[in-house]
Design a protein around this motif. Structure first.
Motif, PDB file in Angstrom:
ATOM      1  N   ILE A 157       0.870  -1.186   0.000  1.00  0.00           N
ATOM      2  CA  ILE A 157       0.000   0.000   0.000  1.00  0.00           C
ATOM      3  C   ILE A 157       0.903   1.231   0.000  1.00  0.00           C
ATOM      4  O   ILE A 157       1.784   1.348   0.853  1.00  0.00           O
ATOM      5  CB  ILE A 157      -0.930  -0.014   1.234  1.00  0.00           C
ATOM      6  CG1 ILE A 157      -1.764  -1.296   1.236  1.00  0.00           C
ATOM      7  CG2 ILE A 157      -1.809   1.228   1.257  1.00  0.00           C
ATOM      8  CD1 ILE A 157      -2.688  -1.437   2.430  1.00  0.00           C
ATOM      9  N   THR A 158       0.676   2.120  -0.965  1.00  0.00           N
ATOM     10  CA  THR A 158       1.666   3.189  -1.188  1.00  0.00           C
ATOM     11  C   THR A 158       1.024   4.583  -1.264  1.00  0.00           C
ATOM     12  O   THR A 158      -0.149   4.716  -1.611  1.00  0.00           O
ATOM     13  CB  THR A 158       2.458   2.911  -2.486  1.00  0.00           C
ATOM     14  OG1 THR A 158       1.544   2.816  -3.580  1.00  0.00           O
ATOM     15  CG2 THR A 158       3.253   1.621  -2.383  1.00  0.00           C
ATOM     16  N   ASN A 161       3.565  10.594  -3.053  1.00  0.00           N
ATOM     17  CA  ASN A 161       4.592  11.641  -3.200  1.00  0.00           C
ATOM     18  C   ASN A 161       5.773  11.229  -4.079  1.00  0.00           C
ATOM     19  O   ASN A 161       6.274  12.030  -4.851  1.00  0.00           O
ATOM     20  CB  ASN A 161       5.047  12.149  -1.822  1.00  0.00           C
ATOM     21  CG  ASN A 161       5.654  11.072  -0.961  1.00  0.00           C
ATOM     22  OD1 ASN A 161       5.246   9.917  -1.010  1.00  0.00           O
ATOM     23  ND2 ASN A 161       6.615  11.446  -0.154  1.00  0.00           N
ATOM     24  N   ALA A 186      -1.905   4.947  -4.090  1.00  0.00           N
ATOM     25  CA  ALA A 186      -2.719   6.055  -3.586  1.00  0.00           C
ATOM     26  C   ALA A 186      -3.735   6.492  -4.645  1.00  0.00           C
ATOM     27  O   ALA A 186      -3.446   6.450  -5.849  1.00  0.00           O
ATOM     28  CB  ALA A 186      -1.820   7.230  -3.226  1.00  0.00           C
ATOM     29  N   GLY A 222      -7.938  -0.456   0.496  1.00  0.00           N
ATOM     30  CA  GLY A 222      -6.677  -0.734   1.202  1.00  0.00           C
ATOM     31  C   GLY A 222      -6.952  -1.478   2.503  1.00  0.00           C
ATOM     32  O   GLY A 222      -6.265  -2.444   2.843  1.00  0.00           O
ATOM     33  N   VAL A 226      -5.663  -5.162   3.957  1.00  0.00           N
ATOM     34  CA  VAL A 226      -5.005  -5.326   5.264  1.00  0.00           C
ATOM     35  C   VAL A 226      -5.673  -6.429   6.075  1.00  0.00           C
ATOM     36  O   VAL A 226      -5.009  -7.218   6.749  1.00  0.00           O
ATOM     37  CB  VAL A 226      -5.063  -3.981   6.039  1.00  0.00           C
ATOM     38  CG1 VAL A 226      -4.669  -4.169   7.496  1.00  0.00           C
ATOM     39  CG2 VAL A 226      -4.176  -2.940   5.369  1.00  0.00           C
ATOM     40  N   ALA A 245      -3.702   2.446  11.744  1.00  0.00           N
ATOM     41  CA  ALA A 245      -4.902   1.691  11.315  1.00  0.00           C
ATOM     42  C   ALA A 245      -4.485   0.387  10.641  1.00  0.00           C
ATOM     43  O   ALA A 245      -5.134  -0.653  10.821  1.00  0.00           O
ATOM     44  CB  ALA A 245      -5.740   2.551  10.359  1.00  0.00           C
ATOM     45  N   VAL A 246      -3.396   0.424   9.881  1.00  0.00           N
ATOM     46  CA  VAL A 246      -2.920  -0.779   9.198  1.00  0.00           C
ATOM     47  C   VAL A 246      -2.460  -1.814  10.227  1.00  0.00           C
ATOM     48  O   VAL A 246      -2.762  -3.012  10.122  1.00  0.00           O
ATOM     49  CB  VAL A 246      -1.766  -0.414   8.218  1.00  0.00           C
ATOM     50  CG1 VAL A 246      -1.013  -1.645   7.745  1.00  0.00           C
ATOM     51  CG2 VAL A 246      -2.327   0.378   7.028  1.00  0.00           C
ATOM     52  N   GLY A 263       7.494  11.790   9.221  1.00  0.00           N
ATOM     53  CA  GLY A 263       8.680  12.310   9.891  1.00  0.00           C
ATOM     54  C   GLY A 263       8.568  13.785  10.198  1.00  0.00           C
ATOM     55  O   GLY A 263       7.695  14.493   9.656  1.00  0.00           O
ATOM     56  N   CYS A 294       9.024  12.489   3.021  1.00  0.00           N
ATOM     57  CA  CYS A 294       8.930  12.067   4.425  1.00  0.00           C
ATOM     58  C   CYS A 294      10.202  12.366   5.198  1.00  0.00           C
ATOM     59  O   CYS A 294      10.173  12.577   6.388  1.00  0.00           O
ATOM     60  CB  CYS A 294       8.630  10.579   4.480  1.00  0.00           C
ATOM     61  SG  CYS A 294       9.794   9.612   3.511  1.00  0.00           S
ATOM     62  N   GLU A 393       3.765  16.657  11.217  1.00  0.00           N
ATOM     63  CA  GLU A 393       4.234  16.640   9.837  1.00  0.00           C
ATOM     64  C   GLU A 393       3.284  17.486   8.983  1.00  0.00           C
ATOM     65  O   GLU A 393       2.081  17.264   8.989  1.00  0.00           O
ATOM     66  CB  GLU A 393       4.246  15.197   9.333  1.00  0.00           C
ATOM     67  CG  GLU A 393       4.849  15.056   7.970  1.00  0.00           C
ATOM     68  CD  GLU A 393       4.839  13.623   7.485  1.00  0.00           C
ATOM     69  OE1 GLU A 393       3.761  12.982   7.543  1.00  0.00           O
ATOM     70  OE2 GLU A 393       5.884  13.143   7.027  1.00  0.00           O
ATOM     71  N   PHE A 459      16.646   2.112   4.538  1.00  0.00           N
ATOM     72  CA  PHE A 459      15.983   3.361   4.924  1.00  0.00           C
ATOM     73  C   PHE A 459      14.751   3.035   5.753  1.00  0.00           C
ATOM     74  O   PHE A 459      13.967   2.156   5.403  1.00  0.00           O
ATOM     75  CB  PHE A 459      15.569   4.132   3.663  1.00  0.00           C
ATOM     76  CG  PHE A 459      14.731   5.338   3.966  1.00  0.00           C
ATOM     77  CD1 PHE A 459      15.328   6.488   4.460  1.00  0.00           C
ATOM     78  CD2 PHE A 459      13.362   5.315   3.801  1.00  0.00           C
ATOM     79  CE1 PHE A 459      14.562   7.603   4.776  1.00  0.00           C
ATOM     80  CE2 PHE A 459      12.586   6.426   4.115  1.00  0.00           C
ATOM     81  CZ  PHE A 459      13.190   7.571   4.603  1.00  0.00           C
TER      82      PHE A 459
HETATM   83  P1  NAD Z   1      -1.923   8.096   3.672  1.00  0.00           P
HETATM   84  O1  NAD Z   1      -1.506   7.431   4.946  1.00  0.00           O
HETATM   85  O2  NAD Z   1      -3.099   8.971   3.684  1.00  0.00           O
HETATM   86  O3  NAD Z   1      -2.202   7.012   2.527  1.00  0.00           O
HETATM   87  C1  NAD Z   1      -1.228   6.056   2.142  1.00  0.00           C
HETATM   88  C2  NAD Z   1      -1.930   4.893   1.478  1.00  0.00           C
HETATM   89  O4  NAD Z   1      -2.745   4.222   2.436  1.00  0.00           O
HETATM   90  C3  NAD Z   1      -2.853   5.253   0.321  1.00  0.00           C
HETATM   91  O5  NAD Z   1      -2.711   4.286  -0.686  1.00  0.00           O
HETATM   92  C4  NAD Z   1      -4.235   5.167   0.967  1.00  0.00           C
HETATM   93  O6  NAD Z   1      -5.277   4.910   0.041  1.00  0.00           O
HETATM   94  C5  NAD Z   1      -4.050   4.013   1.909  1.00  0.00           C
HETATM   95  N1  NAD Z   1      -4.982   3.967   3.051  1.00  0.00           N
HETATM   96  C6  NAD Z   1      -5.613   4.988   3.645  1.00  0.00           C
HETATM   97  N2  NAD Z   1      -6.347   4.536   4.694  1.00  0.00           N
HETATM   98  C7  NAD Z   1      -6.143   3.202   4.759  1.00  0.00           C
HETATM   99  C8  NAD Z   1      -6.583   2.188   5.656  1.00  0.00           C
HETATM  100  N3  NAD Z   1      -7.370   2.447   6.696  1.00  0.00           N
HETATM  101  N4  NAD Z   1      -6.157   0.928   5.444  1.00  0.00           N
HETATM  102  C9  NAD Z   1      -5.329   0.656   4.413  1.00  0.00           C
HETATM  103  N5  NAD Z   1      -4.885   1.565   3.538  1.00  0.00           N
HETATM  104  C10 NAD Z   1      -5.273   2.842   3.725  1.00  0.00           C
HETATM  105  O7  NAD Z   1      -0.609   8.867   3.168  1.00  0.00           O
HETATM  106  P2  NAD Z   1      -0.475   9.846   1.935  1.00  0.00           P
HETATM  107  O8  NAD Z   1      -1.155  11.123   2.269  1.00  0.00           O
HETATM  108  O9  NAD Z   1      -0.829   9.125   0.691  1.00  0.00           O
HETATM  109  O10 NAD Z   1       1.125  10.079   1.918  1.00  0.00           O
HETATM  110  C11 NAD Z   1       1.789  11.000   2.719  1.00  0.00           C
HETATM  111  C12 NAD Z   1       2.358  10.313   3.956  1.00  0.00           C
HETATM  112  O11 NAD Z   1       3.255   9.277   3.572  1.00  0.00           O
HETATM  113  C13 NAD Z   1       3.206  11.260   4.801  1.00  0.00           C
HETATM  114  O12 NAD Z   1       2.874  11.067   6.156  1.00  0.00           O
HETATM  115  C14 NAD Z   1       4.633  10.800   4.539  1.00  0.00           C
HETATM  116  O13 NAD Z   1       5.549  11.077   5.567  1.00  0.00           O
HETATM  117  C15 NAD Z   1       4.449   9.342   4.341  1.00  0.00           C
HETATM  118  N6  NAD Z   1       5.597   8.778   3.613  1.00  0.00           N
HETATM  119  C16 NAD Z   1       6.510   8.019   4.289  1.00  0.00           C
HETATM  120  C17 NAD Z   1       7.617   7.518   3.620  1.00  0.00           C
HETATM  121  C18 NAD Z   1       8.640   6.671   4.322  1.00  0.00           C
HETATM  122  O14 NAD Z   1       9.397   5.988   3.647  1.00  0.00           O
HETATM  123  N7  NAD Z   1       8.721   6.680   5.646  1.00  0.00           N
HETATM  124  C19 NAD Z   1       7.778   7.782   2.260  1.00  0.00           C
HETATM  125  C20 NAD Z   1       6.829   8.568   1.604  1.00  0.00           C
HETATM  126  C21 NAD Z   1       5.723   9.061   2.291  1.00  0.00           C
END
Ligand code: NAD
Length: 489
Positions: A157-158, A161, A186, A222, A226, A245-246, A263, A294, A393, A459
């Motif tokens: 699940i991605t 960004n 996403a 998503g 899960v 939530a995951v 982060g 992030c 964040e 990472f």
């Molecule tokens: P998000 O958490 O809103 O969504 C991420 C993914 O989760 C999406 O595909 C979304 O559809 C899915 N999702 C949402 N609710 C869910 C649920 N209840 N169960 C399963 N899947 C669900 O994040 P975003 O807004 O898409 O991305 C930004 C966030 O990602 C920021 O907090 C950023 O820091 C983080 N991020 C972290 C890294 C890392 O490597 N640590 C890298 C890039 C982005």
């Protein structure tokens, strides 16, 4: 848009077939223009169910998990197919993710495509079995062997960004390790994932069901992935809130859960540093891709005596980085991904003002851009580390500058955060630098501008920034189980 995107919209990939979505289509939007680019298949719950079933069958009834050389071949085929279509992919990435074109020759596209070589090589060269030798226990001598095996069905699940980087940093190692995958990208960047489906189906020998790609405008799809007991592992990148939530959803069947989360990293500038370089580098990096990274160091901790100069230098750098068209090779700060994300950033700017923060530069929408979800690179001063914008964040081009009172105080402030993803240290004396590096509780640190992103570099985060590591051998091993076999010697 181009040859990779059919006029009726991109399809799902389920069980080796490119299929329409059971819930029709949804629009994908260009964040730089607000125009609808086109459509992507909108998966229904039945589609996700079929994708999970296909991945389960492919794992349980084929040799995929045992044929290391074949998997290496398939992952290389995928890399080569992506390379053969790199210009179409570049166009999609710029249009859909709002990624500045200059980043597509690095981490937004070409970097992660090249990184598939690392995963393929591991499939071929990894030590899948290790002899532990013999040992005696209650009079019985046994020879022990450790075998490493794929975990099984992986739900990936991605976020939006860095869509290729994150999709491929999961897909490559998960496949190379012998798993089958259901990828749920996403809702904001469906095409970046869906085009992988067409390339896999048409240009690789990856067997049907080994990779399934399920685009949807619903986060619930998503959650379904899960919670499904046929899925052995979730590999998730996204916000800490969704990560929680995951983890909760996966706990129902004690699923292995790998989390890359948010982060609020600190750049620590020591008083013997080249402060001007440290400040301008940090300010520059926070404006890259409009701050939607992030690992960005969004808290700048500078010596109190240098505070006023540092704030002015950060503001000068940020003010020079005008948000612009991501197609322009000179653009570093493109748009935010959506109106919702821009609202979120603007809300944080309001909170900063209400808590007494001084907006030194930026603070709103650029006047020269009437369309697109742009926000000006912004420097906030006169707040301490307890301010909301120093703790949460924002995911926009917003830098908070905070004074520190020496090395120990800087370490304390850097660690005074629920997150622990990355950070940087700037200084001259190697011993002082090392003490600060040892004191900071994060998964990644850059010293004096060192770059850590590479296929072989693990990472990930400490604390609420995640569990596990992506990339490197450590990232590959996240997708493996350990089996111990004992035979009488
Ligand atoms: P998000 O958490 O809103 O969504 C991420 C993914 O989760 C999406 O595909 C979304 O559809 C899915 N999702 C949402 N609710 C869910 C649920 N209840 N169960 C399963 N899947 C669900 O994040 P975003 O807004 O898409 O991305 C930004 C966030 O990602 C920021 O907090 C950023 O820091 C983080 N991020 C972290 C890294 C890392 O490597 N640590 C890298 C890039 C982005």
């Amino acid at each position: 848009m181009n040859d990779l995107v059919p006029a009726e919209g991109t399809p799902l990939l389920i069980g080796g077939k490119l299929l329409p979505g059971g819930s029709g289509v949804f629009a994908t939007v260009d964040p730089a223009t607000e125009e609808i680019l086109g459509h992507a298949a909108n998966a229904s719950a039945a589609d996700m169910d079929a994708a999970i079933a296909a991945a389960r069958t492919a794992f349980d009834s084929t040799d995929w998990s045992r044929d290391h050389a074949f998997r290496a071949h398939c992952v290389r085929q995928l890399r080569d197919a992506l390379r053969a279509h790199i210009e179409e992919l570049r166009t999609i990435t710029i249009a859909e993710a709002g990624a500045p074109v200059m980043l597509t020759s690095g981490p937004q596209l070409e970097g992660p495509v090249g990184d598939l070589s690392f995963a393929a090589d591991l499939s071929e060269n990894y030590s899948w079995a290790t002899d532990l030798g013999t040992a005696e226990q209650m009079g019985i001598n046994s020879r022990r062997q450790i075998r490493r095996e794929a975990v099984g069905v992986v739900g990936a699940i991605t976020p939006w960004n860095f869509p290729h980087q994150i999709n491929l940093a999961k897909l490559g190692p998960a496949l190379a390790a012998g798993n089958t995958v259901v990828l749920k990208p996403a809702p904001d960047t469906p095409w970046c994932a869906a085009v992988l489906g067409a390339l896999i189906a048409e240009h690789t020998d990856i067997p049907a069901g080994v990779v399934n790609i399920v685009t949807s405008d619903s986060h619930g799809i998503g959650a379904q992935l899960v919670e499904d007991p046929r899925v052995d592992m979730i590999s998730f990148t996204g916000s800490t809130r969704t990560g929680r939530a995951v983890m909760t959803g996966g706990a129902v069947n004690l699923k292995r859960t790998f989390l890359e989360l948010g982060g609020k990293s600190a750049a620590v500038v020591l008083d013997d540093a080249d402060i001007a370089t440290a400040v301008s580098y940090t300010a520059f990096s926070v404006a890259v891709h409009a701050g939607q990274g992030c690992a960005l160091t969004t808290r700048l901790l500078v010596p109190r005596a240098a505070y006023a100069d540092a704030v002015a230098a950060a503001a000068k750098t940020m003010a020079g980085m005008r948000p612009g068209d991501p197609n322009n090779p000179g653009t570093i700060c493109g748009p935010l991904i959506s109106a919702a994300q821009r609202d979120r950033v603007e809300r944080y700017l309001e909170i900063a003002r209400a808590e007494g923060g001084r907006i030194v530069t930026g603070g709103g929408r650029p006047e020269d851009r009437s369309r697109g979800f742009f926000i000006e690179p912004t420097v906030i001063a006169d707040l301490d580390n307890n301010a909301t914008v120093a703790r949460e964040e924002i995911f926009g081009p917003v830098l908070v500058v905070i004074p520190h009172d020496g090395d120990a105080d800087a370490i304390r402030l850097a660690n005074d955060s629920p997150y622990g993803l990355s950070g940087s240290v700037w200084g001259t004396d190697p011993e002082r630098i090392d003490r600060v590096v040892n004191g900071i509780r994060t998964g990644t640190l850059s010293v004096n501008g060192g770059l850590w992103y590479h296929a072989d570099a693990p990472f990930g985060g400490y604390k609420q920034s995640g569990i596990g590591r992506e990339m490197g051998v450590a990232g590959f091993e996240e997708y493996l189980e350990t089996k111990l076999i004992a035979t009488p010697a």
